[in-house]
Design an enzyme around this catalytic site. Structure first.
Site, PDB file in Angstrom:
ATOM      1  N   ASN A  17       0.874  -1.175   0.000  1.00 35.02           N
ATOM      2  CA  ASN A  17       0.000   0.000   0.000  1.00 35.02           C
ATOM      3  C   ASN A  17       0.909   1.221   0.000  1.00 35.02           C
ATOM      4  OD1 ASN A  17      -1.874   1.982   0.397  1.00 35.02           O
ATOM      5  ND2 ASN A  17      -2.770   1.102   2.238  1.00 35.02           N
ATOM      6  N   LYS A  24       3.370   0.855   3.035  1.00 37.24           N
ATOM      7  CA  LYS A  24       2.946  -0.111   4.048  1.00 37.24           C
ATOM      8  C   LYS A  24       2.959  -1.468   3.362  1.00 37.24           C
ATOM      9  CE  LYS A  24      -1.008  -0.429   7.108  1.00 37.24           C
ATOM     10  NZ  LYS A  24      -2.412  -0.076   7.182  1.00 37.24           N
ATOM     11  N   ARG A  98      -2.702  -2.190  -3.332  1.00 41.82           N
ATOM     12  CA  ARG A  98      -3.945  -1.464  -3.079  1.00 41.82           C
ATOM     13  C   ARG A  98      -3.935  -0.202  -3.936  1.00 41.82           C
ATOM     14  NH1 ARG A  98      -5.559   2.567   1.401  1.00 41.82           N
ATOM     15  NH2 ARG A  98      -7.809   2.572   1.151  1.00 41.82           N
ATOM     16  N   HIS A 187     -13.365   2.029   0.460  1.00 42.20           N
ATOM     17  CA  HIS A 187     -13.308   0.954   1.475  1.00 42.20           C
ATOM     18  C   HIS A 187     -13.951  -0.322   0.941  1.00 42.20           C
ATOM     19  CE1 HIS A 187     -13.293   4.001   5.098  1.00 42.20           C
ATOM     20  NE2 HIS A 187     -12.076   3.789   4.627  1.00 42.20           N
ATOM     21  N   HIS A 215     -18.130   0.272   8.447  1.00 38.98           N
ATOM     22  CA  HIS A 215     -16.661   0.302   8.557  1.00 38.98           C
ATOM     23  C   HIS A 215     -16.304   1.609   9.248  1.00 38.98           C
ATOM     24  CE1 HIS A 215     -12.436  -0.273   6.915  1.00 38.98           C
ATOM     25  NE2 HIS A 215     -12.433   0.991   7.316  1.00 38.98           N
ATOM     26  N   LEU A 216     -16.047   1.521  10.550  1.00 34.56           N
ATOM     27  CA  LEU A 216     -15.792   2.726  11.340  1.00 34.56           C
ATOM     28  C   LEU A 216     -14.340   2.733  11.800  1.00 34.56           C
ATOM     29  CD1 LEU A 216     -19.028   2.581  13.572  1.00 34.56           C
ATOM     30  CD2 LEU A 216     -18.758   3.611  11.296  1.00 34.56           C
ATOM     31  N   GLY A 217     -13.495   3.405  11.051  1.00 32.33           N
ATOM     32  CA  GLY A 217     -12.098   3.573  11.446  1.00 32.33           C
ATOM     33  C   GLY A 217     -11.824   5.061  11.503  1.00 32.33           C
ATOM     34  N   ARG A 248     -12.406  14.024   8.805  1.00 33.76           N
ATOM     35  CA  ARG A 248     -13.198  14.447   7.641  1.00 33.76           C
ATOM     36  C   ARG A 248     -14.639  14.743   8.047  1.00 33.76           C
ATOM     37  NH1 ARG A 248     -11.864   9.274   4.118  1.00 33.76           N
ATOM     38  NH2 ARG A 248      -9.851   9.003   5.118  1.00 33.76           N
ATOM     39  N   PHE A 290     -11.198   8.040  19.289  1.00 31.33           N
ATOM     40  CA  PHE A 290     -12.349   7.893  20.174  1.00 31.33           C
ATOM     41  C   PHE A 290     -11.956   7.638  21.625  1.00 31.33           C
ATOM     42  CE2 PHE A 290     -15.890   7.741  17.083  1.00 31.33           C
ATOM     43  CZ  PHE A 290     -16.771   8.503  17.835  1.00 31.33           C
ATOM     44  N   ARG A 291     -10.765   7.056  21.850  1.00 32.00           N
ATOM     45  CA  ARG A 291     -10.358   6.850  23.241  1.00 32.00           C
ATOM     46  C   ARG A 291     -10.231   8.191  23.953  1.00 32.00           C
ATOM     47  NH1 ARG A 291      -5.953   2.628  21.071  1.00 32.00           N
ATOM     48  NH2 ARG A 291      -6.113   4.153  19.402  1.00 32.00           N
ATOM     49  N   GLY A 337     -11.244   0.039  13.233  1.00 30.56           N
ATOM     50  CA  GLY A 337     -10.744   0.428  14.555  1.00 30.56           C
ATOM     51  C   GLY A 337     -11.808   0.791  15.568  1.00 30.56           C
ATOM     52  N   GLY A 339     -15.245   0.395  15.103  1.00 29.07           N
ATOM     53  CA  GLY A 339     -16.283  -0.641  15.093  1.00 29.07           C
ATOM     54  C   GLY A 339     -15.894  -1.877  15.879  1.00 29.07           C
ATOM     55  N   GLU A 391      -7.965  -6.016   5.462  1.00 33.34           N
ATOM     56  CA  GLU A 391      -7.849  -5.607   4.059  1.00 33.34           C
ATOM     57  C   GLU A 391      -6.653  -6.254   3.377  1.00 33.34           C
ATOM     58  OE1 GLU A 391      -8.922  -1.375   5.386  1.00 33.34           O
ATOM     59  OE2 GLU A 391      -9.344  -1.356   3.249  1.00 33.34           O
TER      60      GLU A 391
HETATM   61  P1  AMP Z   1      -8.549   2.429  11.823  1.00 31.63           P
HETATM   62  O1  AMP Z   1      -8.509   3.601  10.895  1.00 31.63           O
HETATM   63  O2  AMP Z   1      -9.469   1.350  11.400  1.00 31.63           O
HETATM   64  O3  AMP Z   1      -7.180   1.924  12.209  1.00 31.63           O
HETATM   65  O4  AMP Z   1      -9.179   3.001  13.203  1.00 31.63           O
HETATM   66  C1  AMP Z   1      -8.482   3.925  14.017  1.00 31.63           C
HETATM   67  C2  AMP Z   1      -9.439   4.478  15.063  1.00 31.63           C
HETATM   68  O5  AMP Z   1      -9.981   3.407  15.854  1.00 31.63           O
HETATM   69  C3  AMP Z   1      -8.774   5.388  16.102  1.00 31.63           C
HETATM   70  O6  AMP Z   1      -8.673   6.716  15.619  1.00 31.63           O
HETATM   71  C4  AMP Z   1      -9.726   5.296  17.278  1.00 31.63           C
HETATM   72  O7  AMP Z   1     -10.757   6.267  17.158  1.00 31.63           O
HETATM   73  C5  AMP Z   1     -10.339   3.925  17.135  1.00 31.63           C
HETATM   74  N1  AMP Z   1      -9.863   2.988  18.147  1.00 31.63           N
HETATM   75  C6  AMP Z   1      -8.786   2.222  18.123  1.00 31.63           C
HETATM   76  N2  AMP Z   1      -8.677   1.509  19.274  1.00 31.63           N
HETATM   77  C7  AMP Z   1      -9.718   1.858  20.038  1.00 31.63           C
HETATM   78  C8  AMP Z   1     -10.176   1.492  21.335  1.00 31.63           C
HETATM   79  N3  AMP Z   1      -9.522   0.605  22.089  1.00 31.63           N
HETATM   80  N4  AMP Z   1     -11.305   2.070  21.789  1.00 31.63           N
HETATM   81  C9  AMP Z   1     -11.972   2.970  21.049  1.00 31.63           C
HETATM   82  N5  AMP Z   1     -11.595   3.350  19.822  1.00 31.63           N
HETATM   83  C10 AMP Z   1     -10.483   2.809  19.321  1.00 31.63           C
END
Ligand code: AMP
Length: 425
Positions: A17, A24, A98, A187, A215-217, A248, A290-291, A337, A339, A391
């Site tokens: 990627n 990556k 990718r 995605h 898909h919540l990242g 975004r 979100f943490r 992440g 989700g 992915e």
């Molecule tokens: P991704 O883009 O799929 O890697 O998701 C990254 C996002 O997942 C981070 O910005 C956080 O908001 C969320 N995330 C990751 N670990 C946790 C966790 N333990 N609790 C809550 N949100 C998390």
């Protein structure tokens, strides 16, 4: 995801990627699903670059100038031989790349040749920040690994099936056609993988399921998938449309752009930066993780509370819309992440929908999920799942399915090309 096997091709796939200043990579066993080695090259072209290579549980880091993508990939290949696994014995059957934007052109993965390179290049105006660096990665990888087939897997391909009514923006169609202005969705590799794996996990045929995938990242998107075919998704011409994301904005009145240009004197680049990098949770609460948002909410921070509320409100609007699009929904799945890890977001996203046959069981939902799990109570007609996306594995499987379909090396006697591998493209 080790239990789901799609092919018995012996060998590994190097998944690449390539970003504007990063590469990556992951060496994947497409049968067992294992990431044998992985790594990240960062700050290519800067004074000091970094490469981190992980193999057999330990990470090796090097800091040194990395002039360009070619130098970066050469370093990666050197680290494979130095730290392991040795490339000569890794039996790489394909390199899977990718690529963000496949436009209207690519409905599935493609074996790389000069014509495919030219077509990806021609799509660069639609993804100026992504397709050119993706292409650079492809070109240097082809030079350095000339004896293995290279396969491109597009983020947009799964959404090639969007009905015209869902893909069309209601603007002058002369302008739309001239500039490729339509909804493509992104995605897609994840939405395809997850919807396929959901069916396997439930022991159902994907053709029989109506699904909503969330898909919540850091980037976030929703999709409606009918019988394995994508019929709606929240991202559009670019990955900016739809849900509130880490940085975004997602949906907004398009006149906001006009307003800012006319009244705030903002340039196109400034608006681009505002909406892609200074909006979403970050714009609302100063944090995109979100943490941190939850920690601030606990402390009584009003901006963080508002960010959470805006995020959840938008997400619920999409779930409601996709219930109407699909009519009957068998499964709603959380992935990526947020989700997979955030039980608060999952619970709030579907709270109060019991009259629609949708509920989240507090005990089943609690905690982070590393494996597929049902989090709805037994009585609901709609199941709610958490299913980790992968992915890289999805790209590896699609790469293998593509070389097998082309009759190239890697084919073996027991091949079982499954829906998640390439079946929907
Ligand atoms: P991704 O883009 O799929 O890697 O998701 C990254 C996002 O997942 C981070 O910005 C956080 O908001 C969320 N995330 C990751 N670990 C946790 C966790 N333990 N609790 C809550 N949100 C998390």
């Amino acid at each position: 995801m080790t239990s789901t096997q799609h092919t018995t091709t012996r060998g590994t796939v190097l998944v690449v990627n390539s970003g504007s200043s990063s590469i990556k990579y992951q060496l994947v066993d497409p049968v067992g699903g294992e990431a044998i080695a992985s790594g990240l090259v960062e700050r290519i072209g800067e004074d000091v670059g970094t490469i981190k290579h992980t193999y057999a549980g330990s990470t090796t880091q090097r800091d040194e100038p990395i002039a360009d993508h070619g130098a970066g990939l050469r370093l990666v290949l050197g680290l494979f031989d130095e730290i392991g696994p040795e490339l000569a014995s890794a039996h790489i059957v394909a390199v899977g790349h990718r690529v963000v934007h496949g436009g209207s052109d690519f409905a599935g993965p493609a074996l790389v040749d000069d014509d495919v390179v030219r077509r990806i290049d021609a799509l660069s105006p639609l993804a100026p920040l992504h397709n050119p660096p993706n292409l650079t990665g492809i070109q240097v990888a082809r030079e350095l690994l000339p004896d293995v087939p290279h396969v491109v897997v597009f983020d947009t391909a799964f959404f090639h099936t969007l009905p015209d009514a869902a893909a069309t923006y209601a603007i002058d169609q002369g302008v739309a056609t001239a500039y490729g202005v339509r909804r493509y969705g992104f995605h897609g590799t994840s939405h395809q993988f997850v919807s396929g794996e959901v069916a396997r996990f439930l022991g159902r045929r994907v053709e029989d399921l109506n699904q909503i995938v969330l898909h919540l990242g850091n980037g976030a998107s929703a999709s409606a998938v009918r019988g394995g075919v994508a019929v709606e998704t929240s991202m559009g011409l670019t990955p900016l449309e739809g849900l509130v994301m880490g940085t975004r904005s997602g949906d907004l009145d398009p006149a906001v752009l006009i307003h800012l240009q006319r009244n705030a004197g903002m340039s196109v680049d400034e608006i681009d930066d505002l909406l892609n990098r200074r909006s979403g949770l970050k714009g609302l609460a100063g944090e995109n993780d979100f943490r941190e948002i939850h920690r601030l909410v606990e402390e009584g921070d009003a901006s963080a509370r508002r960010a959470l509320d805006v995020y959840i409100h938008r997400l619920r609007k999409y779930v409601g819309a996709y219930l109407a699009v699909l009519g009957r929904v068998d499964v709603i799945t959380f992935t990526a992440g947020v989700g997979e890890n955030d039980d608060i977001v999952r619970a709030l996203a579907l709270a109060g929908l019991e009259p629609l046959g949708i509920a989240v069981d507090a005990e089943r939902n609690a905690g982070r999920k590393k494996q597929p799990v049902v989090i709805s109570p037994d009585w609901t007609p709609t199941k709610v799942l958490v299913l980790p996306t992968n992915e890289e594995l999805a790209i590896a499987r699609q790469a293998v399915a593509t070389i097998e379909a082309a009759g190239l090396e890697g084919t073996s006697e027991e091949t079982d090309p499954a829906p998640a591998a390439a079946g929907h493209a």
